[in-house]
Design a protein around this motif. Structure first.
Motif, mmCIF file in Angstrom:
data_model
loop_
_atom_site.group_PDB
_atom_site.id
_atom_site.type_symbol
_atom_site.label_atom_id
_atom_site.label_comp_id
_atom_site.label_asym_id
_atom_site.label_seq_id
_atom_site.Cartn_x
_atom_site.Cartn_y
_atom_site.Cartn_z
ATOM 1 N N ILE A 154 0.879 -1.179 0.000
ATOM 2 C CA ILE A 154 0.000 0.000 0.000
ATOM 3 C C ILE A 154 0.912 1.223 0.000
ATOM 4 O O ILE A 154 1.768 1.366 0.879
ATOM 5 N N ALA A 155 0.750 2.100 -0.986
ATOM 6 C CA ALA A 155 1.611 3.278 -1.129
ATOM 7 C C ALA A 155 0.856 4.525 -0.692
ATOM 8 O O ALA A 155 -0.221 4.833 -1.211
ATOM 9 N N ILE A 156 1.445 5.250 0.249
ATOM 10 C CA ILE A 156 0.840 6.419 0.883
ATOM 11 C C ILE A 156 1.740 7.623 0.638
ATOM 12 O O ILE A 156 2.959 7.496 0.549
ATOM 13 N N CYS A 157 1.154 8.801 0.577
ATOM 14 C CA CYS A 157 1.925 10.053 0.600
ATOM 15 C C CYS A 157 1.339 10.917 1.707
ATOM 16 O O CYS A 157 0.194 11.367 1.611
ATOM 17 N N ASN A 158 2.102 11.136 2.775
ATOM 18 C CA ASN A 158 1.576 11.799 3.969
ATOM 19 C C ASN A 158 2.648 12.679 4.620
ATOM 20 O O ASN A 158 3.641 12.144 5.120
ATOM 21 N N PRO A 159 2.468 14.020 4.596
ATOM 22 C CA PRO A 159 1.406 14.807 3.978
ATOM 23 C C PRO A 159 1.336 14.575 2.476
ATOM 24 O O PRO A 159 2.331 14.283 1.837
ATOM 25 N N ASN A 160 0.125 14.749 1.968
ATOM 26 C CA ASN A 160 -0.144 14.364 0.590
ATOM 27 C C ASN A 160 0.329 15.409 -0.419
ATOM 28 O O ASN A 160 0.193 16.603 -0.211
ATOM 29 N N ASN A 161 0.870 14.906 -1.501
ATOM 30 C CA ASN A 161 1.134 15.694 -2.701
ATOM 31 C C ASN A 161 0.150 15.193 -3.751
ATOM 32 O O ASN A 161 0.175 14.003 -4.080
ATOM 33 N N PRO A 162 -0.799 16.019 -4.216
ATOM 34 C CA PRO A 162 -0.763 17.472 -4.309
ATOM 35 C C PRO A 162 -1.664 18.242 -3.338
ATOM 36 O O PRO A 162 -1.708 19.455 -3.402
ATOM 37 N N ARG A 165 -2.930 17.346 2.408
ATOM 38 C CA ARG A 165 -3.714 16.735 3.490
ATOM 39 C C ARG A 165 -2.812 15.855 4.364
ATOM 40 O O ARG A 165 -2.025 15.059 3.869
ATOM 41 N N ILE A 166 -2.942 16.004 5.695
ATOM 42 C CA ILE A 166 -2.251 15.154 6.663
ATOM 43 C C ILE A 166 -3.236 14.129 7.204
ATOM 44 O O ILE A 166 -4.336 14.481 7.643
ATOM 45 N N LEU A 167 -2.848 12.879 7.193
ATOM 46 C CA LEU A 167 -3.685 11.832 7.764
ATOM 47 C C LEU A 167 -3.784 11.993 9.278
ATOM 48 O O LEU A 167 -2.807 12.338 9.943
ATOM 49 N N THR A 168 -4.965 11.724 9.810
ATOM 50 C CA THR A 168 -5.111 11.668 11.263
ATOM 51 C C THR A 168 -4.534 10.347 11.768
ATOM 52 O O THR A 168 -4.332 9.396 10.999
ATOM 53 N N GLU A 169 -4.288 10.283 13.066
ATOM 54 C CA GLU A 169 -3.726 9.045 13.620
ATOM 55 C C GLU A 169 -4.720 7.894 13.505
ATOM 56 O O GLU A 169 -4.323 6.742 13.290
ATOM 57 N N SER A 170 -5.996 8.169 13.620
ATOM 58 C CA SER A 170 -6.982 7.096 13.469
ATOM 59 C C SER A 170 -7.009 6.592 12.026
ATOM 60 O O SER A 170 -7.176 5.383 11.789
ATOM 61 N N GLU A 171 -6.842 7.494 11.065
ATOM 62 C CA GLU A 171 -6.767 7.065 9.660
ATOM 63 C C GLU A 171 -5.519 6.226 9.428
ATOM 64 O O GLU A 171 -5.568 5.202 8.724
ATOM 65 N N MET A 172 -4.405 6.625 10.021
ATOM 66 C CA MET A 172 -3.173 5.841 9.894
ATOM 67 C C MET A 172 -3.363 4.442 10.482
ATOM 68 O O MET A 172 -2.920 3.445 9.901
ATOM 69 N N ILE A 175 -5.229 2.224 8.106
ATOM 70 C CA ILE A 175 -4.375 1.809 6.990
ATOM 71 C C ILE A 175 -3.453 0.672 7.437
ATOM 72 O O ILE A 175 -3.268 -0.327 6.722
ATOM 73 N N VAL A 176 -2.887 0.809 8.627
ATOM 74 C CA VAL A 176 -2.034 -0.260 9.167
ATOM 75 C C VAL A 176 -2.832 -1.555 9.324
ATOM 76 O O VAL A 176 -2.354 -2.647 8.984
ATOM 77 N N THR A 177 -4.054 -1.451 9.810
ATOM 78 C CA THR A 177 -4.899 -2.636 9.981
ATOM 79 C C THR A 177 -5.149 -3.321 8.643
ATOM 80 O O THR A 177 -5.105 -4.553 8.537
ATOM 81 N N CYS A 178 -5.382 -2.514 7.607
ATOM 82 C CA CYS A 178 -5.578 -3.076 6.255
ATOM 83 C C CYS A 178 -4.348 -3.836 5.800
ATOM 84 O O CYS A 178 -4.438 -4.946 5.263
ATOM 85 N N ALA A 179 -3.174 -3.214 5.982
ATOM 86 C CA ALA A 179 -1.935 -3.853 5.545
ATOM 87 C C ALA A 179 -1.657 -5.127 6.335
ATOM 88 O O ALA A 179 -1.303 -6.174 5.771
ATOM 89 N N GLU A 201 3.544 21.301 15.348
ATOM 90 C CA GLU A 201 3.677 19.882 15.702
ATOM 91 C C GLU A 201 3.847 19.065 14.427
ATOM 92 O O GLU A 201 3.065 19.179 13.482
ATOM 93 N N GLU A 202 4.878 18.228 14.393
ATOM 94 C CA GLU A 202 5.111 17.380 13.223
ATOM 95 C C GLU A 202 4.125 16.225 13.214
ATOM 96 O O GLU A 202 3.844 15.618 14.253
ATOM 97 N N ASN A 203 3.619 15.930 12.017
ATOM 98 C CA ASN A 203 2.746 14.758 11.922
ATOM 99 C C ASN A 203 3.573 13.489 12.129
ATOM 100 O O ASN A 203 4.748 13.429 11.757
ATOM 101 N N PRO A 204 2.997 12.468 12.731
ATOM 102 C CA PRO A 204 3.756 11.242 13.009
ATOM 103 C C PRO A 204 4.064 10.452 11.743
ATOM 104 O O PRO A 204 3.380 10.574 10.730
#
Length: 379
Positions: A154-162, A165-172, A175-179, A201-204
């Motif tokens: 699964i390929a992610i771009c976070n923060p997203n280009n273009p 958007r920054i993923l929330t921790e619950s969204e992350m 995604i981990v659960t899916c993988a 604050e830096e996104n995780p």
């Protein structure tokens, strides 16, 4: 020649970014000068001047790998491989871990390098989408439906280009659960991490959340040092060793000076200053773009990005995005990225992390073209 899918955005930038009056296609902030990086530190300058221009450690000099590992909870220098830009990290990660016929699921829209590499390698490509109507939140129900037993990455771009958007921790976590459900790798392009617009604050990172993560970073975006051509991948040591073995057929390593300068930039003393500079460019530039969009009436609209020095501006004009971008380049000497290059027509990726005396005239030329297209007189 063998069949080949070009990287259309980078093809355009290779040909034209140095030829136009106003380059609003770049996704980082205005680059740092060598003098800004070194500051008034004669010791740092003397240290660089005494450097033997030899091969560095092929996986990155120890000081650089230590400073990179400090950015990831639980990482050690041995978990870091330094590459020639993040673009090499992405390329080699896919070439190493996936074989023709393997399935990859890619976030869309996205930096289309991974999509193109996948096509050229004969991978089976599926997409899951960010939804504009939800401020570019990921459609995780779609992700859960497309990820299956054949999914290898699964390929992610976070923060997203273009979109920024920054993923929330619950969204992350989802995604981990899916993988994890299918044992897939997560390839997380995190080059804009730290380049935040509304918070310090830096996104995780995805690193440390799951045992099959490759986290990609770079000096180009958050640190405004694209000319160093330094990137990295942080992940399991066995995978890094396999990636490094394949790199020995191509670039072998980044340069000694780039390693030294990147190590300096990521030092605890200097890194905060570089991040603050990047954030200032973003925070000063976005209101200029936002006001410009407002002044165009109903021609454009934009969702505010969480991070990065780019906005994915929706065009409400009755013209294809590539056609508009081509006219803009040819008639006004301004370069932007059409949404077609991200798989979404009627969008334009526009840079704003630039000095106002460069950004404002560039935007004004876009305005001139829209007036001319509508038959109005440019004053």
């Amino acid at each position: 020649m063998s069949p080949f899918q070009p990287f259309v955005m980078e093809r355009m930038m290779t040909k034209f970014e140095q030829e136009v009056d106003y380059n609003l296609s770049e996704s980082g902030v205005h680059p740092l000068s060598l003098g800004e990086l070194l500051g008034d530190d004669p010791e740092a300058t003397a240290h660089l001047l005494a450097t033997d221009l030899n091969y560095p450690h092929v996986n990155g000099i120890p000081e650089l790998r230590q400073n990179i590992s400090n950015l990831y909870d639980g990482a050690a220098p041995e978990d870091v491989l330094v590459t020639v830009g993040a673009i090499e990290s992405n390329y080699l990660s896919i070439r190493t871990l996936l074989s023709p016929g393997d399935e990859i699921v890619i976030m869309s829209p996205n930096y289309m390098q991974i999509w193109g590499v996948a096509k050229n390698q004969g991978l089976s490509v599926k997409l899951f989408h960010l939804r504009e109507e939800e401020n570019w939140a990921p459609d995780l129900s779609e992700l859960e439906s497309v990820v299956g037993s054949d999914t290898k990455m699964i390929a992610i771009c976070n923060p997203n280009n273009p979109t920024g958007r920054i993923l929330t921790e619950s969204e992350m976590d989802r995604i981990v659960t899916c993988a994890d459900r299918v044992g897939a790798w997560i390839l997380s392009d995190e080059v804009y991490r730290g380049a935040t617009r509304v918070t310090d604050e830096e996104n995780p990172s995805f690193f440390g959340r799951y045992h099959k993560v490759l986290a990609i970073g770079s000096m180009s975006k958050a640190y405004a040092l694209p000319g160093l051509r330094i990137g990295w991948v942080v992940g399991p040591r066995g995978a890094l060793d396999e990636i490094s073995a394949r790199r020995e057929y191509s670039t072998l390593c980044a340069t000694m000076l780039s390693n030294k300068l990147a190590a300096l930039a990521l030092s605890p003393e200097i890194r905060p200053r570089l991040l603050q500079r990047t954030r200032e460019y973003i925070r000063k530039g976005y209101p200029i773009l936002q006001e410009w969009v407002k002044n165009q009436g109903d021609l454009f609209s934009v969702s505010p990005p969480d991070a990065a020095a780019i906005a994915f501006v929706r065009s409400h004009m009755d013209i294809n995005s590539t056609e508009f971008a081509e006219r803009l380049r040819k008639e006004k000497s301004v370069l932007i990225v059409p949404g077609d290059y991200f798989g979404l027509d009627h969008f334009l990726r526009i840079s704003f992390g630039l000095p106002p005396d460069y950004l404002i005239p560039g935007l004004e030329r876009i305005h001139e073209l829209t007036l001319e297209m509508s038959g109005q007189t440019v004053l």
